[in-house]
Design an enzyme around this catalytic site. Structure first.
Site, PDB file in Angstrom:
ATOM      1  N   ASP A   1       0.818  -1.212   0.000  1.00 45.72           N
ATOM      2  CA  ASP A   1       0.000   0.000   0.000  1.00 45.72           C
ATOM      3  C   ASP A   1       0.854   1.265   0.000  1.00 45.72           C
ATOM      4  O   ASP A   1       1.940   1.282   0.588  1.00 45.72           O
ATOM      5  CB  ASP A   1      -0.906  -0.034   1.240  1.00 45.72           C
ATOM      6  CG  ASP A   1      -2.017   1.000   1.165  1.00 45.72           C
ATOM      7  OD1 ASP A   1      -2.304   1.495   0.054  1.00 45.72           O
ATOM      8  OD2 ASP A   1      -2.592   1.318   2.221  1.00 45.72           O
TER       9      ASP A   1
ATOM     10  N   ASN B   1     -10.493  -3.221  -6.542  1.00 43.83           N
ATOM     11  CA  ASN B   1      -9.648  -2.246  -7.239  1.00 43.83           C
ATOM     12  C   ASN B   1     -10.126  -1.911  -8.657  1.00 43.83           C
ATOM     13  O   ASN B   1      -9.658  -0.946  -9.257  1.00 43.83           O
ATOM     14  CB  ASN B   1      -8.179  -2.715  -7.294  1.00 43.83           C
ATOM     15  CG  ASN B   1      -7.456  -2.590  -5.974  1.00 43.83           C
ATOM     16  OD1 ASN B   1      -6.542  -3.349  -5.671  1.00 43.83           O
ATOM     17  ND2 ASN B   1      -7.828  -1.602  -5.161  1.00 43.83           N
TER      18      ASN B   1
HETATM   19  C1  FPP Z   1      -2.113  -0.016  -3.342  1.00 44.62           C
HETATM   20  O1  FPP Z   1      -1.604   1.311  -3.240  1.00 44.62           O
HETATM   21  C2  FPP Z   1      -1.500  -0.675  -4.501  1.00 44.62           C
HETATM   22  C3  FPP Z   1      -2.184  -1.279  -5.521  1.00 44.62           C
HETATM   23  C4  FPP Z   1      -3.658  -1.309  -5.568  1.00 44.62           C
HETATM   24  C5  FPP Z   1      -1.479  -1.871  -6.666  1.00 44.62           C
HETATM   25  C6  FPP Z   1      -0.249  -2.655  -6.310  1.00 44.62           C
HETATM   26  C7  FPP Z   1       0.505  -2.937  -7.539  1.00 44.62           C
HETATM   27  C8  FPP Z   1       1.836  -3.021  -7.635  1.00 44.62           C
HETATM   28  C9  FPP Z   1       2.742  -2.899  -6.473  1.00 44.62           C
HETATM   29  C10 FPP Z   1       2.502  -3.183  -8.949  1.00 44.62           C
HETATM   30  C11 FPP Z   1       2.296  -4.471  -9.676  1.00 44.62           C
HETATM   31  C12 FPP Z   1       2.632  -5.697  -8.954  1.00 44.62           C
HETATM   32  C13 FPP Z   1       3.264  -6.775  -9.488  1.00 44.62           C
HETATM   33  C14 FPP Z   1       3.081  -8.070  -8.807  1.00 44.62           C
HETATM   34  C15 FPP Z   1       4.145  -6.703 -10.665  1.00 44.62           C
HETATM   35  P1  FPP Z   1      -2.580   2.525  -3.500  1.00 44.62           P
HETATM   36  O2  FPP Z   1      -2.609   2.832  -4.942  1.00 44.62           O
HETATM   37  O3  FPP Z   1      -3.930   2.235  -2.915  1.00 44.62           O
HETATM   38  O4  FPP Z   1      -1.883   3.676  -2.703  1.00 44.62           O
HETATM   39  P2  FPP Z   1      -2.578   4.905  -1.954  1.00 44.62           P
HETATM   40  O5  FPP Z   1      -3.351   4.321  -0.804  1.00 44.62           O
HETATM   41  O6  FPP Z   1      -1.415   5.718  -1.512  1.00 44.62           O
HETATM   42  O7  FPP Z   1      -3.437   5.611  -2.958  1.00 44.62           O
END
Ligand code: FPP
Length: 247
Positions: free
Chosen positions: A27, A75
């Site tokens: 996150d 998501n």
């Molecule tokens: C949550 O942070 C993150 C995600 C929903 C996506 C995670 C994806 C990756 C790390 C990249 C791809 C992974 C692989 C396995 C290659 P957020 O966007 O909710 O952050 P925020 O809370 O700060 O908005």
């Protein structure tokens, strides 16, 4: 290869008992990008690099199972551009893993509802699993279109079908049977779940499996997460007194 870093309090992770299974909620990518005046997608690109490094580190120090929460069943509500960017990062990783990781020890698995993925994504998922299934190293579960509730619904449906067909009776239903019908069947439950970015929520991650997991909430955004943060979580975990409902 063993890599041992000293955390701040000078305890090395070689001196402690490591968890068998770690879960990570990756996150904070969006906030990391916002802080830098970048689009959210840049945060996911940086987050994917952190994922590569931390997965490798976990394997190097001898963790047996690592489950990363990459994309939840919720998501899809995000803007199309962001969803597409995350899917592109998955694809890149899966192609890289097929081409470059042939001599690797990591077993790659995907957990979640894969019925929504396009045929080319499905092929990459299945090839990764197939190519790595006989390896003897860490099992890396990548949770994609994963939701803890959705997982339990699927398990209950499978069991209900078996009852309907007379394969099982209602009295056969117990906690073990549910564990045997979820995506992580045959794997141990997570011992430690790490959530960077300071949020105190489970966000539908490993709901069934986390019954007795220890949580470690860390005040660092995922793209900034380093092996030192993992060591800190491991040392914190080692100090916890796990009682599993006993005394
Ligand atoms: C949550 O942070 C993150 C995600 C929903 C996506 C995670 C994806 C990756 C790390 C990249 C791809 C992974 C692989 C396995 C290659 P957020 O966007 O909710 O952050 P925020 O809370 O700060 O908005």
């Amino acid at each position: 290869m063993a890599i041992f870093n000293k955390a701040k309090d000078n305890i090395s992770i070689k001196d402690i008992e490591l968890p068998e299974h770690i879960g990570i909620i990756m996150d904070g990518n969006g906030r990391w990008a916002k802080k830098r005046g970048l689009p959210r997608t840049a945060g996911h690109t940086a987050g994917a690099q952190t994922f590569r490094k931390i997965a490798r580190y976990c394997s190097d120090i001898g963790i047996k199972y690592l489950t990363v929460y990459a994309f939840s069943t919720e998501n899809w509500k995000r803007p199309k551009e962001e969803v597409n960017a995350i899917m592109k990062l998955f694809k890149e990783y899966m192609i890289e893993a097929i081409n470059d990781f042939q001599d690797d020890s990591i077993v790659v698995k995907f957990i979640g509802d894969r019925s929504v993925f396009s045929p080319d994504m499905l092929e990459l998922i299945e090839r990764n699993e197939q190519d790595s299934k006989d390896r003897d190293g860490m099992v890396l579960n990548i949770a994609m279109n994963y939701g803890g509730r959705d997982e339990i619904v699927h398990a209950v449906r499978n069991i209900a079908q078996d009852v309907k067909e007379g394969i099982l009776s209602v009295d056969d239903i117990d906690a073990q049977l549910i564990s045997d019908n979820i995506y992580t069947a045959t794997q141990p439950d997570p011992d430690l779940i790490i959530r960077p970015s300071g949020e105190y929520r489970t966000s539908n991650f490993l709901l069934w499996q986390s019954a007795y997991a220890e949580y470690c909430i860390m005040d660092v955004l995922w793209p900034d997460f380093k092996s030192e943060h993992l060591d800190k979580a491991l040392i914190e975990f080692a100090k916890r007194n796990r009682r599993f409902g006993g005394i």
